[in-house]
Scaffold this motif. Structure first.
Motif, PDB file in Angstrom:
ATOM      1  N   SER A  72      23.168 -22.092  25.738  1.00  0.00           N
ATOM      2  CA  SER A  72      23.689 -23.302  25.128  1.00  0.00           C
ATOM      3  C   SER A  72      23.620 -24.446  26.076  1.00  0.00           C
ATOM      4  O   SER A  72      23.267 -25.469  25.892  1.00  0.00           O
ATOM      5  CB  SER A  72      24.850 -23.216  24.571  1.00  0.00           C
ATOM      6  N   ASP A  73      23.896 -24.006  27.557  1.00  0.00           N
ATOM      7  CA  ASP A  73      23.890 -24.918  28.437  1.00  0.00           C
ATOM      8  C   ASP A  73      22.504 -25.599  28.751  1.00  0.00           C
ATOM      9  O   ASP A  73      22.722 -26.732  28.710  1.00  0.00           O
ATOM     10  CB  ASP A  73      24.442 -24.240  29.683  1.00  0.00           C
ATOM     11  N   LEU A  74      21.817 -24.601  28.594  1.00  0.00           N
ATOM     12  CA  LEU A  74      20.363 -25.136  28.932  1.00  0.00           C
ATOM     13  C   LEU A  74      19.594 -26.195  27.865  1.00  0.00           C
ATOM     14  O   LEU A  74      19.165 -27.147  28.241  1.00  0.00           O
ATOM     15  CB  LEU A  74      19.311 -23.912  29.369  1.00  0.00           C
ATOM     16  N   GLN A  77      21.098 -29.540  28.504  1.00  0.00           N
ATOM     17  CA  GLN A  77      20.629 -30.010  29.603  1.00  0.00           C
ATOM     18  C   GLN A  77      19.350 -30.649  29.480  1.00  0.00           C
ATOM     19  O   GLN A  77      18.829 -31.560  29.922  1.00  0.00           O
ATOM     20  CB  GLN A  77      20.644 -28.956  30.922  1.00  0.00           C
ATOM     21  N   HIS A  78      18.236 -29.778  28.548  1.00  0.00           N
ATOM     22  CA  HIS A  78      16.826 -30.241  28.557  1.00  0.00           C
ATOM     23  C   HIS A  78      16.468 -30.713  27.335  1.00  0.00           C
ATOM     24  O   HIS A  78      15.361 -31.109  27.059  1.00  0.00           O
ATOM     25  CB  HIS A  78      16.147 -29.047  28.823  1.00  0.00           C
ATOM     26  N   THR A  79      17.125 -30.748  26.201  1.00  0.00           N
ATOM     27  CA  THR A  79      16.915 -31.263  25.059  1.00  0.00           C
ATOM     28  C   THR A  79      17.843 -32.227  24.259  1.00  0.00           C
ATOM     29  O   THR A  79      19.134 -32.344  24.861  1.00  0.00           O
ATOM     30  CB  THR A  79      16.591 -29.975  24.020  1.00  0.00           C
ATOM     31  N   SER A  80      17.438 -32.824  23.162  1.00  0.00           N
ATOM     32  CA  SER A  80      18.320 -33.494  22.317  1.00  0.00           C
ATOM     33  C   SER A  80      18.699 -32.862  21.187  1.00  0.00           C
ATOM     34  O   SER A  80      18.955 -33.414  20.076  1.00  0.00           O
ATOM     35  CB  SER A  80      17.604 -34.910  22.147  1.00  0.00           C
ATOM     36  N   TRP A  81      18.640 -31.565  20.898  1.00  0.00           N
ATOM     37  CA  TRP A  81      18.907 -30.767  19.750  1.00  0.00           C
ATOM     38  C   TRP A  81      20.397 -30.999  19.275  1.00  0.00           C
ATOM     39  O   TRP A  81      21.234 -31.086  20.488  1.00  0.00           O
ATOM     40  CB  TRP A  81      18.649 -29.270  20.131  1.00  0.00           C
ATOM     41  N   THR A  82      20.651 -30.944  18.163  1.00  0.00           N
ATOM     42  CA  THR A  82      22.144 -31.413  17.640  1.00  0.00           C
ATOM     43  C   THR A  82      22.630 -30.111  17.033  1.00  0.00           C
ATOM     44  O   THR A  82      22.015 -29.396  16.366  1.00  0.00           O
ATOM     45  CB  THR A  82      21.926 -32.668  16.847  1.00  0.00           C
ATOM     46  N   ASN A  83      23.662 -30.131  16.589  1.00  0.00           N
ATOM     47  CA  ASN A  83      24.815 -29.488  15.916  1.00  0.00           C
ATOM     48  C   ASN A  83      24.533 -27.740  16.017  1.00  0.00           C
ATOM     49  O   ASN A  83      24.608 -27.127  15.257  1.00  0.00           O
ATOM     50  CB  ASN A  83      24.404 -29.562  14.356  1.00  0.00           C
ATOM     51  N   ILE A  84      24.349 -27.758  17.371  1.00  0.00           N
ATOM     52  CA  ILE A  84      24.208 -26.103  17.730  1.00  0.00           C
ATOM     53  C   ILE A  84      25.638 -25.652  17.618  1.00  0.00           C
ATOM     54  O   ILE A  84      26.739 -26.016  18.494  1.00  0.00           O
ATOM     55  CB  ILE A  84      23.853 -26.091  19.260  1.00  0.00           C
ATOM     56  N   GLU A  85      25.519 -24.436  16.580  1.00  0.00           N
ATOM     57  CA  GLU A  85      27.010 -23.964  16.609  1.00  0.00           C
ATOM     58  C   GLU A  85      26.883 -22.334  16.632  1.00  0.00           C
ATOM     59  O   GLU A  85      25.938 -21.971  16.226  1.00  0.00           O
ATOM     60  CB  GLU A  85      27.528 -24.228  15.086  1.00  0.00           C
ATOM     61  N   ASP A  86      27.882 -21.834  17.047  1.00  0.00           N
ATOM     62  CA  ASP A  86      28.031 -20.340  17.225  1.00  0.00           C
ATOM     63  C   ASP A  86      28.377 -19.748  15.961  1.00  0.00           C
ATOM     64  O   ASP A  86      29.321 -19.848  15.331  1.00  0.00           O
ATOM     65  CB  ASP A  86      29.279 -19.875  18.277  1.00  0.00           C
ATOM     66  N   THR A  87      27.389 -18.880  15.327  1.00  0.00           N
ATOM     67  CA  THR A  87      27.350 -18.378  14.197  1.00  0.00           C
ATOM     68  C   THR A  87      27.654 -16.492  14.541  1.00  0.00           C
ATOM     69  O   THR A  87      27.341 -15.884  13.580  1.00  0.00           O
ATOM     70  CB  THR A  87      26.339 -18.384  13.468  1.00  0.00           C
ATOM     71  N   GLN A  92      24.894 -11.586   9.353  1.00  0.00           N
ATOM     72  CA  GLN A  92      23.740 -11.882   8.985  1.00  0.00           C
ATOM     73  C   GLN A  92      23.567 -13.476   9.320  1.00  0.00           C
ATOM     74  O   GLN A  92      22.706 -13.882   8.211  1.00  0.00           O
ATOM     75  CB  GLN A  92      23.602 -11.496   7.271  1.00  0.00           C
ATOM     76  N   SER A  93      23.610 -14.009  10.075  1.00  0.00           N
ATOM     77  CA  SER A  93      23.616 -15.363  10.630  1.00  0.00           C
ATOM     78  C   SER A  93      23.145 -15.604  11.995  1.00  0.00           C
ATOM     79  O   SER A  93      23.359 -16.721  12.501  1.00  0.00           O
ATOM     80  CB  SER A  93      24.875 -16.285  10.182  1.00  0.00           C
ATOM     81  N   ALA A  94      22.570 -14.613  12.695  1.00  0.00           N
ATOM     82  CA  ALA A  94      22.119 -14.503  14.100  1.00  0.00           C
ATOM     83  C   ALA A  94      23.102 -14.969  14.829  1.00  0.00           C
ATOM     84  O   ALA A  94      24.307 -14.834  14.556  1.00  0.00           O
ATOM     85  CB  ALA A  94      21.030 -15.607  14.078  1.00  0.00           C
ATOM     86  N   ASP A  95      22.817 -15.634  16.012  1.00  0.00           N
ATOM     87  CA  ASP A  95      23.688 -15.854  17.048  1.00  0.00           C
ATOM     88  C   ASP A  95      24.236 -17.257  17.069  1.00  0.00           C
ATOM     89  O   ASP A  95      25.437 -17.832  17.324  1.00  0.00           O
ATOM     90  CB  ASP A  95      23.404 -15.703  18.328  1.00  0.00           C
ATOM     91  N   MET A  96      23.419 -18.255  16.656  1.00  0.00           N
ATOM     92  CA  MET A  96      23.647 -19.722  16.719  1.00  0.00           C
ATOM     93  C   MET A  96      22.539 -20.302  15.566  1.00  0.00           C
ATOM     94  O   MET A  96      21.672 -19.596  15.045  1.00  0.00           O
ATOM     95  CB  MET A  96      23.062 -20.363  18.020  1.00  0.00           C
ATOM     96  N   VAL A 109      20.097 -14.890  20.716  1.00  0.00           N
ATOM     97  CA  VAL A 109      20.008 -14.800  22.285  1.00  0.00           C
ATOM     98  C   VAL A 109      20.654 -13.699  22.796  1.00  0.00           C
ATOM     99  O   VAL A 109      21.594 -13.341  22.552  1.00  0.00           O
ATOM    100  CB  VAL A 109      20.737 -16.215  22.873  1.00  0.00           C
ATOM    101  N   LYS A 110      19.873 -12.928  23.534  1.00  0.00           N
ATOM    102  CA  LYS A 110      20.301 -11.673  24.243  1.00  0.00           C
ATOM    103  C   LYS A 110      20.260 -11.802  25.592  1.00  0.00           C
ATOM    104  O   LYS A 110      19.183 -12.324  26.317  1.00  0.00           O
ATOM    105  CB  LYS A 110      19.308 -10.673  23.757  1.00  0.00           C
ATOM    106  N   ASN A 111      21.192 -11.358  26.362  1.00  0.00           N
ATOM    107  CA  ASN A 111      21.256 -11.508  27.863  1.00  0.00           C
ATOM    108  C   ASN A 111      21.643 -10.034  28.219  1.00  0.00           C
ATOM    109  O   ASN A 111      22.800  -9.820  28.785  1.00  0.00           O
ATOM    110  CB  ASN A 111      22.512 -12.266  28.234  1.00  0.00           C
TER     111      ASN A 111
END
Length: 205
Positions: A72-74, A77-87, A92-96, A109-111
């Motif tokens: 999310s931080d990256l 920092q690098h894009t103008s993507w919007t409305n990123i929310e934690d799901t 059955q809604s993935a991570d974001m 997203v897997k770490n």
């Protein structure tokens, strides 16, 4: 550093992506198909350039440049993507979930410290099927490989015509360049999805 062999594999992957996209277009209307095929050819060349120019860094350099930054931080920092929310707490809604330009997208997203098991890929594709109204999916493994995915970047289509991008060892890539590739593919995902579903409706009529 990528070897010539790995570069060759990455180019073959992009070519397969192009071939799969062309085959998908065969069912679409002639007028719209011509314009989309032209865009696919242009994007194929862009993807080749991106894939053969991926810059792999040493782990110490990666930590020095990105620290403990989350995906999310990256993105911020690098894009103008919007409305990123934690799901991640919603079944059955993935991570974001969020918008890449005008394209609604699901993110996983897997770490992990070990390779991502194939069951996580299956689960993500199932989540995409559940959200069949969302044209695009992005699966990120921050540090490790994704089981069953032979190249660092691979693509897969859902049965609903949704384009899904899988990226292994995300932090070993040029992050800004890779996110640019993800954004370029979102446009194709949206158009393929829109045209296929328009075609499906016309077939029903």
């Amino acid at each position: 550093v990528h070897t010539k062999e790995s570069h060759h594999r990455e180019i073959e992957r992009v070519q397969q992506f192009y071939k799969d996209s062309i085959e998908r277009m065969e069912r679409l209307q002639e007028g719209e198909r011509g314009r989309l095929l032209a865009q696919l050819r242009e994007t194929q060349e862009q993807l080749k350039e991106i894939q053969t120019s991926v810059k792999v860094s040493q782990a110490s350099v990666i930590k020095g440049s990105t620290g403990e930054a989350t995906f999310s931080d990256l993105v911020k920092q690098h894009t103008s993507w919007t409305n990123i929310e934690d799901t991640s707490k919603t079944a059955q809604s993935a991570d974001m979930r969020g918008m890449i330009g005008k394209v609604e997208t699901l993110f996983e997203v897997k770490n992990y410290s070990n390779d991502i098991p194939s069951k996580e890929v299956v689960k993500f594709m199932r989540d995409m099927e559940v959200h069949s109204n969302i044209p695009y999916g992005v699966f990120i493994s921050m540090n490790t490989d994704i089981t069953g995915k032979k190249s660092q970047v691979s693509v897969q289509w859902s049965s609903h015509g949704q384009l899904c991008i899988f990226i292994s060892r995300f932090l070993e890539t040029d992050v800004s360049y890779t996110l640019e590739m993800v954004e370029q593919c979102s446009v194709i995902a949206s158009r393929v999805y829109s045209l296929q579903h328009r075609s499906d409706v016309e077939e029903l009529e």
